[in-house]
Design an enzyme around this catalytic site. Structure first.
Site, PDB file in Angstrom:
ATOM      1  N   GLU A  94       0.824  -1.199   0.088  1.00 46.87           N
ATOM      2  CA  GLU A  94      -0.012  -0.040   0.083  1.00 46.87           C
ATOM      3  C   GLU A  94       0.838   1.200   0.034  1.00 46.87           C
ATOM      4  O   GLU A  94       1.940   1.385   0.804  1.00 46.87           O
ATOM      5  CB  GLU A  94      -0.879  -0.098   1.291  1.00 46.87           C
ATOM      6  CG  GLU A  94      -1.673   1.264   1.419  1.00 46.87           C
ATOM      7  CD  GLU A  94      -2.409   1.142   2.985  1.00 46.87           C
ATOM      8  OE1 GLU A  94      -3.189   1.952   3.131  1.00 46.87           O
ATOM      9  OE2 GLU A  94      -1.850   0.360   3.828  1.00 46.87           O
ATOM     10  N   LEU A  96       1.299   4.965   1.052  1.00 39.86           N
ATOM     11  CA  LEU A  96       0.787   5.699   2.168  1.00 39.86           C
ATOM     12  C   LEU A  96       1.420   7.209   2.227  1.00 39.86           C
ATOM     13  O   LEU A  96       2.828   7.351   1.817  1.00 39.86           O
ATOM     14  CB  LEU A  96       1.291   5.055   3.576  1.00 39.86           C
ATOM     15  CG  LEU A  96       0.686   4.141   4.214  1.00 39.86           C
ATOM     16  CD1 LEU A  96       1.073   3.507   5.392  1.00 39.86           C
ATOM     17  CD2 LEU A  96      -0.793   4.076   3.987  1.00 39.86           C
ATOM     18  N   ASP A 198      13.555  -3.419  14.162  1.00 38.28           N
ATOM     19  CA  ASP A 198      14.580  -2.587  13.711  1.00 38.28           C
ATOM     20  C   ASP A 198      13.987  -1.172  13.522  1.00 38.28           C
ATOM     21  O   ASP A 198      13.945  -0.598  12.777  1.00 38.28           O
ATOM     22  CB  ASP A 198      14.620  -2.958  12.188  1.00 38.28           C
ATOM     23  CG  ASP A 198      15.810  -2.431  11.494  1.00 38.28           C
ATOM     24  OD1 ASP A 198      16.778  -1.967  12.215  1.00 38.28           O
ATOM     25  OD2 ASP A 198      16.188  -2.744  10.342  1.00 38.28           O
TER      26      ASP A 198
END
Length: 294
Positions: A94, A96, A198
């Protein structure tokens, strides 16, 4: 790159709507993969590419994004599809719209991260291995946190460093630390929390509404302090973030030393990925920890 027809077909087959890229824009910022915004007149996607043998890395990343998404805490880009042809592997996400983060937004990040860390399991590790950068990250499940960390985190990186030619003081300090690190946990028993894995400043932002977004995870279940420690390793997180997190989920006594212990994993990984400029820092961290343990 001449792989776009294959990627576009995969997107088309997945979303069940024809998708023909009209604009492909390279996006900087990563040192492991190439990244692009790919758009037609109706839709945009974020696409990461690597060599064909990188598909397993993308599969694990998609699974990690799903794991965080299912926690209903922080927002992540939703995986669309992943695959490969003879030359290239890809991960389609997706797209964004992200915006510059401010102190107030960092406060929301602290609250949502604390909520994510309260998602817990019975064992440390995860159902699959993944990567930290491009280094394999082994997530074989274990009920004992120190056993997990010694074997699959510090021990793994030290062994890799030895294979890469880093011997001498680094290995001697590492052996001593692995033998004595239980003293850092004399009054602290971690629980297996859902981790980003991370979490440095380059792996979070906010959507256009100000809601926190994280990406590029190295997901597993472990001590929540490892995520907090990494936010302090390379900077970029405000006091508002830390005060909000601690208000929701206070840290335990001894965190300041365990922070160094946990960040050593990432510094050793940087040594193995990027070279000897990180060796002295790793040795300094181990000297510090061993002095605190005595």
């Amino acid at each position: 790159m001449n792989d776009w027809p294959d990627i576009a077909k995969h997107i088309t087959d997945t979303i069940q709507h024809a998708f023909t890229p009209e604009k492909i824009t390279a996006i900087g910022g990563g040192c492991i993969n190439q990244s692009f915004c790919v758009a037609d007149d109706k839709r945009r996607f974020f696409v990461k590419t690597n060599h064909a043998d990188g598909l397993s890395m993308f599969e694990a990343e998609a699974a990690g994004l799903d794991e965080i998404s299912q926690s209903d805490t922080l927002r992540v880009p939703q995986p669309v599809c992943w695959g490969k042809n003879a030359h290239t592997a890809w991960l389609v996400l997706e797209y964004l719209e992200l915006k510059h983060r401010g102190n107030g937004d960092n406060q929301a990040l602290g609250v949502k991260l604390a909520a994510m860390h309260r998602i817990q399991r019975r064992q440390f590790g995860w159902v699959r291995n993944n990567t930290i950068g491009s280094t394999p990250q082994i997530n074989t499940q274990d009920s004992d946190w120190l056993s997990f960390w010694r074997t699959h985190r510090l021990g793994y990186q030290l062994n890799l460093a030895k294979k890469n030619g880093y011997h001498g003081k680094l290995q001697k300090l590492g052996e001593r630390l692995l033998a004595d690190c239980e003293h850092l946990f004399s009054n602290y028993t971690p629980t297996p929390s859902l981790l980003h894995g991370d979490l440095w400043s380059g792996n979070f932002s906010h959507d256009i509404t100000g809601f926190p977004v994280v990406f590029d995870p190295a997901v597993y279940y472990g001590d929540r302090e490892t995520d907090i420690a990494m936010t302090e390793l390379f900077g970029g997180f405000s006091d508002h973030f830390y005060s909000a997190y601690r208000h929701e989920y206070p840290l335990e006594i001894g965190y300041n030393n365990r922070r160094v212990f946990y960040n050593l994993y990432h510094i050793l990984n940087h040594l193995n990925l990027f070279g000897s400029s990180y060796r002295h820092q790793a040795e300094q961290m181990m000297d510090y920890l061993l002095a605190e343990i005595r």
